[in-house]
Design a protein around this motif. Sequence first.
Motif, PDB file in Angstrom:
ATOM      1  N   ARG A   3     -22.054  -7.991  -3.041  1.00 39.62           N
ATOM      2  CA  ARG A   3     -21.819  -7.773  -1.608  1.00 39.62           C
ATOM      3  C   ARG A   3     -20.369  -8.090  -1.229  1.00 39.62           C
ATOM      4  O   ARG A   3     -19.724  -7.321  -0.502  1.00 39.62           O
ATOM      5  N   ILE A   4     -19.854  -9.215  -1.718  1.00 39.17           N
ATOM      6  CA  ILE A   4     -18.479  -9.618  -1.381  1.00 39.17           C
ATOM      7  C   ILE A   4     -17.472  -8.598  -1.918  1.00 39.17           C
ATOM      8  O   ILE A   4     -16.444  -8.323  -1.287  1.00 39.17           O
ATOM      9  N   SER A   5     -17.763  -8.007  -3.085  1.00 42.63           N
ATOM     10  CA  SER A   5     -16.859  -6.999  -3.651  1.00 42.63           C
ATOM     11  C   SER A   5     -16.726  -5.803  -2.717  1.00 42.63           C
ATOM     12  O   SER A   5     -15.621  -5.306  -2.463  1.00 42.63           O
ATOM     13  N   ILE A   6     -17.878  -5.334  -2.209  1.00 41.89           N
ATOM     14  CA  ILE A   6     -17.856  -4.188  -1.296  1.00 41.89           C
ATOM     15  C   ILE A   6     -17.131  -4.550   0.003  1.00 41.89           C
ATOM     16  O   ILE A   6     -16.326  -3.770   0.525  1.00 41.89           O
ATOM     17  N   LEU A   7     -17.403  -5.748   0.508  1.00 40.88           N
ATOM     18  CA  LEU A   7     -16.750  -6.203   1.740  1.00 40.88           C
ATOM     19  C   LEU A   7     -15.237  -6.296   1.541  1.00 40.88           C
ATOM     20  O   LEU A   7     -14.450  -5.889   2.400  1.00 40.88           O
ATOM     21  N   ALA A   8     -14.831  -6.840   0.383  1.00 37.50           N
ATOM     22  CA  ALA A   8     -13.404  -6.999   0.095  1.00 37.50           C
ATOM     23  C   ALA A   8     -12.701  -5.644   0.029  1.00 37.50           C
ATOM     24  O   ALA A   8     -11.618  -5.457   0.598  1.00 37.50           O
ATOM     25  N   MET A   9     -13.312  -4.671  -0.670  1.00 34.13           N
ATOM     26  CA  MET A   9     -12.694  -3.355  -0.792  1.00 34.13           C
ATOM     27  C   MET A   9     -12.644  -2.635   0.565  1.00 34.13           C
ATOM     28  O   MET A   9     -11.749  -1.827   0.814  1.00 34.13           O
ATOM     29  N   SER A  10     -13.605  -2.918   1.442  1.00 32.22           N
ATOM     30  CA  SER A  10     -13.568  -2.332   2.789  1.00 32.22           C
ATOM     31  C   SER A  10     -12.368  -2.866   3.557  1.00 32.22           C
ATOM     32  O   SER A  10     -11.670  -2.110   4.249  1.00 32.22           O
ATOM     33  N   HIS A  11     -12.125  -4.183   3.445  1.00 35.34           N
ATOM     34  CA  HIS A  11     -10.943  -4.754   4.099  1.00 35.34           C
ATOM     35  C   HIS A  11      -9.660  -4.192   3.474  1.00 35.34           C
ATOM     36  O   HIS A  11      -8.662  -3.976   4.171  1.00 35.34           O
ATOM     37  N   ASN A  12      -9.687  -3.954   2.173  1.00 30.98           N
ATOM     38  CA  ASN A  12      -8.533  -3.356   1.496  1.00 30.98           C
ATOM     39  C   ASN A  12      -8.222  -1.979   2.077  1.00 30.98           C
ATOM     40  O   ASN A  12      -7.061  -1.648   2.360  1.00 30.98           O
ATOM     41  N   ASP A  13      -9.271  -1.171   2.283  1.00 30.22           N
ATOM     42  CA  ASP A  13      -9.065   0.169   2.840  1.00 30.22           C
ATOM     43  C   ASP A  13      -8.601   0.093   4.288  1.00 30.22           C
ATOM     44  O   ASP A  13      -7.807   0.926   4.741  1.00 30.22           O
ATOM     45  N   PHE A  14      -9.104  -0.897   5.038  1.00 29.29           N
ATOM     46  CA  PHE A  14      -8.595  -1.087   6.396  1.00 29.29           C
ATOM     47  C   PHE A  14      -7.098  -1.405   6.349  1.00 29.29           C
ATOM     48  O   PHE A  14      -6.322  -0.970   7.214  1.00 29.29           O
ATOM     49  N   GLY A  15      -6.674  -2.180   5.335  1.00 29.83           N
ATOM     50  CA  GLY A  15      -5.254  -2.473   5.177  1.00 29.83           C
ATOM     51  C   GLY A  15      -4.438  -1.204   4.989  1.00 29.83           C
ATOM     52  O   GLY A  15      -3.371  -1.027   5.595  1.00 29.83           O
ATOM     53  N   ASN A  16      -4.948  -0.271   4.162  1.00 38.80           N
ATOM     54  CA  ASN A  16      -4.262   1.002   3.949  1.00 38.80           C
ATOM     55  C   ASN A  16      -4.214   1.821   5.233  1.00 38.80           C
ATOM     56  O   ASN A  16      -3.205   2.455   5.554  1.00 38.80           O
ATOM     57  N   LEU A  17      -5.326   1.830   5.967  1.00 39.27           N
ATOM     58  CA  LEU A  17      -5.397   2.598   7.212  1.00 39.27           C
ATOM     59  C   LEU A  17      -4.381   2.075   8.225  1.00 39.27           C
ATOM     60  O   LEU A  17      -3.632   2.834   8.834  1.00 39.27           O
ATOM     61  N   TYR A  18      -4.356   0.737   8.408  1.00 39.49           N
ATOM     62  CA  TYR A  18      -3.408   0.151   9.352  1.00 39.49           C
ATOM     63  C   TYR A  18      -1.966   0.425   8.929  1.00 39.49           C
ATOM     64  O   TYR A  18      -1.083   0.631   9.772  1.00 39.49           O
ATOM     65  N   SER A  19      -1.711   0.414   7.622  1.00 34.70           N
ATOM     66  CA  SER A  19      -0.366   0.679   7.116  1.00 34.70           C
ATOM     67  C   SER A  19       0.072   2.093   7.470  1.00 34.70           C
ATOM     68  O   SER A  19       1.220   2.326   7.874  1.00 34.70           O
ATOM     69  N   ILE A  20      -0.845   3.064   7.359  1.00 29.54           N
ATOM     70  CA  ILE A  20      -0.527   4.461   7.630  1.00 29.54           C
ATOM     71  C   ILE A  20      -0.162   4.676   9.092  1.00 29.54           C
ATOM     72  O   ILE A  20       0.748   5.436   9.423  1.00 29.54           O
ATOM     73  N   ILE A  21      -0.886   4.003  10.000  1.00 29.99           N
ATOM     74  CA  ILE A  21      -0.631   4.216  11.435  1.00 29.99           C
ATOM     75  C   ILE A  21       0.449   3.270  11.971  1.00 29.99           C
ATOM     76  O   ILE A  21       0.688   3.221  13.164  1.00 29.99           O
ATOM     77  N   GLY A  22       1.095   2.524  11.078  1.00 30.13           N
ATOM     78  CA  GLY A  22       2.238   1.701  11.478  1.00 30.13           C
ATOM     79  C   GLY A  22       1.917   0.307  11.963  1.00 30.13           C
ATOM     80  O   GLY A  22       2.801  -0.394  12.441  1.00 30.13           O
ATOM     81  N   GLU A  23       0.660  -0.127  11.829  1.00 34.73           N
ATOM     82  CA  GLU A  23       0.284  -1.484  12.255  1.00 34.73           C
ATOM     83  C   GLU A  23       0.400  -2.426  11.057  1.00 34.73           C
ATOM     84  O   GLU A  23      -0.590  -2.852  10.471  1.00 34.73           O
ATOM     85  N   SER A  24       1.649  -2.765  10.689  1.00 32.34           N
ATOM     86  CA  SER A  24       1.891  -3.509   9.454  1.00 32.34           C
ATOM     87  C   SER A  24       1.308  -4.923   9.493  1.00 32.34           C
ATOM     88  O   SER A  24       0.821  -5.418   8.475  1.00 32.34           O
ATOM     89  N   ASP A  25       1.337  -5.586  10.648  1.00 29.00           N
ATOM     90  CA  ASP A  25       0.795  -6.952  10.730  1.00 29.00           C
ATOM     91  C   ASP A  25      -0.714  -6.955  10.465  1.00 29.00           C
ATOM     92  O   ASP A  25      -1.223  -7.806   9.730  1.00 29.00           O
ATOM     93  N   GLN A  26      -1.430  -6.007  11.086  1.00 29.87           N
ATOM     94  CA  GLN A  26      -2.865  -5.913  10.843  1.00 29.87           C
ATOM     95  C   GLN A  26      -3.160  -5.524   9.399  1.00 29.87           C
ATOM     96  O   GLN A  26      -4.142  -5.980   8.807  1.00 29.87           O
ATOM     97  N   ALA A  27      -2.287  -4.677   8.826  1.00 31.21           N
ATOM     98  CA  ALA A  27      -2.452  -4.287   7.427  1.00 31.21           C
ATOM     99  C   ALA A  27      -2.339  -5.515   6.516  1.00 31.21           C
ATOM    100  O   ALA A  27      -3.153  -5.705   5.599  1.00 31.21           O
ATOM    101  N   LYS A  28      -1.333  -6.352   6.764  1.00 30.99           N
ATOM    102  CA  LYS A  28      -1.150  -7.558   5.949  1.00 30.99           C
ATOM    103  C   LYS A  28      -2.347  -8.503   6.086  1.00 30.99           C
ATOM    104  O   LYS A  28      -2.798  -9.094   5.103  1.00 30.99           O
ATOM    105  N   GLN A  29      -2.885  -8.630   7.310  1.00 30.36           N
ATOM    106  CA  GLN A  29      -4.046  -9.507   7.529  1.00 30.36           C
ATOM    107  C   GLN A  29      -5.266  -9.003   6.762  1.00 30.36           C
ATOM    108  O   GLN A  29      -5.983  -9.792   6.134  1.00 30.36           O
TER     109      GLN A  29
END
Length: 627
Positions: free
Chosen positions: A88-114
């Motif tokens: 379960r934690i693996s799936i949750l972690a990879m979801s946060h990883n993809d959110f990081g990529n999404l935030y990076s694409i739209i220019g929200e670098s601080d949220q991406a780093k978090q």
Amino acid sequence: GFYYQENKLDSALYFHQLQLKLAKKLDIKMWLADAYQQIGSVSIYLGNISAANEALVHAVEIAGDEKNENSNWHYSTFSNAQNLNASRISILAMSHNDFGNLYSIIGESDQAKQSLAETIKLGEQIQNGKVISVAYGNLTGLYGNDTAMIYARRAIQYGDQADYKKFNGNALLQIAQRYARLKQNDSAVIYAYAAMEESIDQNNLRTLANVYIGLSYFHFSRQHIDSSLFYTGKLLKVAESLQSPDVFRDAYSTLAFVYGSLKNTDSAYKYEQLAHKISDSLNNARIKQLTEYQKSAFGEQLRLKKINDDKTAYQNKLKLYGAIAGSASLLFIALILYRNNRKKIKANNILEKTLTDLKSTQTQLIQSEKMASLGELTAGIAHEIQNPLNFVNNFSEVSKELLGEMKEEMEKGNLEDAKEIMNDIIQNLEKINNHGKRADAIVKGMLQHSRSSSGKKEPTDINALCDEYLRLSYHGLRAKDKDFNATIQTDFDNSIGKINIIPQDIGRVLLNLFNNAFYAVNEKSQRSTVNSQQPLSYAYKPTISSQTKKLNDKIEIKVSDNGNGIPQNIVDKIFQPFFTTKPTGQGTGLGLSLAYDIITKEHNGTIKVESKEGERTMFIITIPITN
């Protein structure tokens, strides 16, 4: 689906959608969460950020609930998990990883780093080197040279330890790019070739495409033309395999650059046109996706608020029932208290619901106001961007004709005439480049405006900001009414320099004031046209002016118009929420209210209005230089 993610995105999406369908049918929660996470990941690569956001929200919601942990099957599939919790934690972690990529694409670098930091934290919790490796690899693109190299090497280290090298090529490429920026070309080339070998070995075509771009430009800079064209050809083959528009665009742009430098104008023009066509399509799609993402993110905030309200109400009921059950010996008193408490709860619920509805309505109206301002801005940009594009097209056609003339002169042996024509072509190309950069700046400006404010102040040229939004507002109205014309006057104090403000928010304030000013003069102009019986020399001339001035420790911005002015009896109301003088359906009444909050609360400044009914209106903004 996972296999195809780095080489055939459409196939990857197809199989993950099948996975989602079967997981729903079997009602296996963790496979459902993984399907949403994989769909979110692929949607990011495909540029569909709205669909990606929606899928990842579902993934985090399911995987973040411990109660779903036992609803699993073959849990070791997920990152070689050793137990249900690690799965379960693996799936949750990879979801946060993809959110990081999404935030990076739209220019929200601080949220991406978090988000990526949360991924690493979860990966360390279950000692999953694969998850940690992927997160560090994605963090490299968000930092400068030194930190990026550290994170890239960590990505490779954890990838090797976990025997997961799928993205090692990307980490090696990041190191190569950092060495290139430091002008350490030998080290850059060594890591670039290592990245190429790793990407080929892992069948990671997206990283391989970026490696080929870097090698093509490197060899071209060393005048190794054959090698440059060799890697450019390989890049095009990768693009054909991936069928990814952004990779095709990069491939065509690289080919256009190489052929253009080789004076092969036919091939250069061909590939430049192809790259331009794809780039336009991607820009339009990106603008549409950003708008849809804002709407979906706003809807998600409302949904989460409702869940939180329901949870609070349920907890209140449990407390009430517990109090009744524990007071059996005082039944009579409890009944009285219960009755009174019920009345109080009912009254509170009605009040709370009313307040919630009001807050929700206010939030939606504020979002509506922001989307309306984005619409005004888009109309202005569409009108203004036509000018540089017309210049580019015209100079391109002229240059094409001049090239034909130069060819004729060279065939005749008139080298002097050919050189003169060549100088004209060079000047034309410089103009094409300048106007192309202007169009690019306009598009970037719109994307910055459409993005949610980061809330961070940054040094900004207030004169340039005023001038930009004044022109965009004017062209926005011109796009709606071709017959409208107005005189624009500016008086900017060049001694101001850059001041610390939130540019997106101040831009919204200026756009609102300029839109109101143009609305006022346009309304007066239309009435004057219908009613005026005066000679043409006395006809009303719409005029808008913008002025900036440095006053000791603050700056002053003035926006004036010679419209109908504001009646004295409503001047004191114009900054109140929901107050508007526009006809129904033409204004939310929140523009000046938001402007007041942005200036006074976010920038510690002041905004006031001076108006003479029937003659003029002036808004005066003051902002401290150090705030």
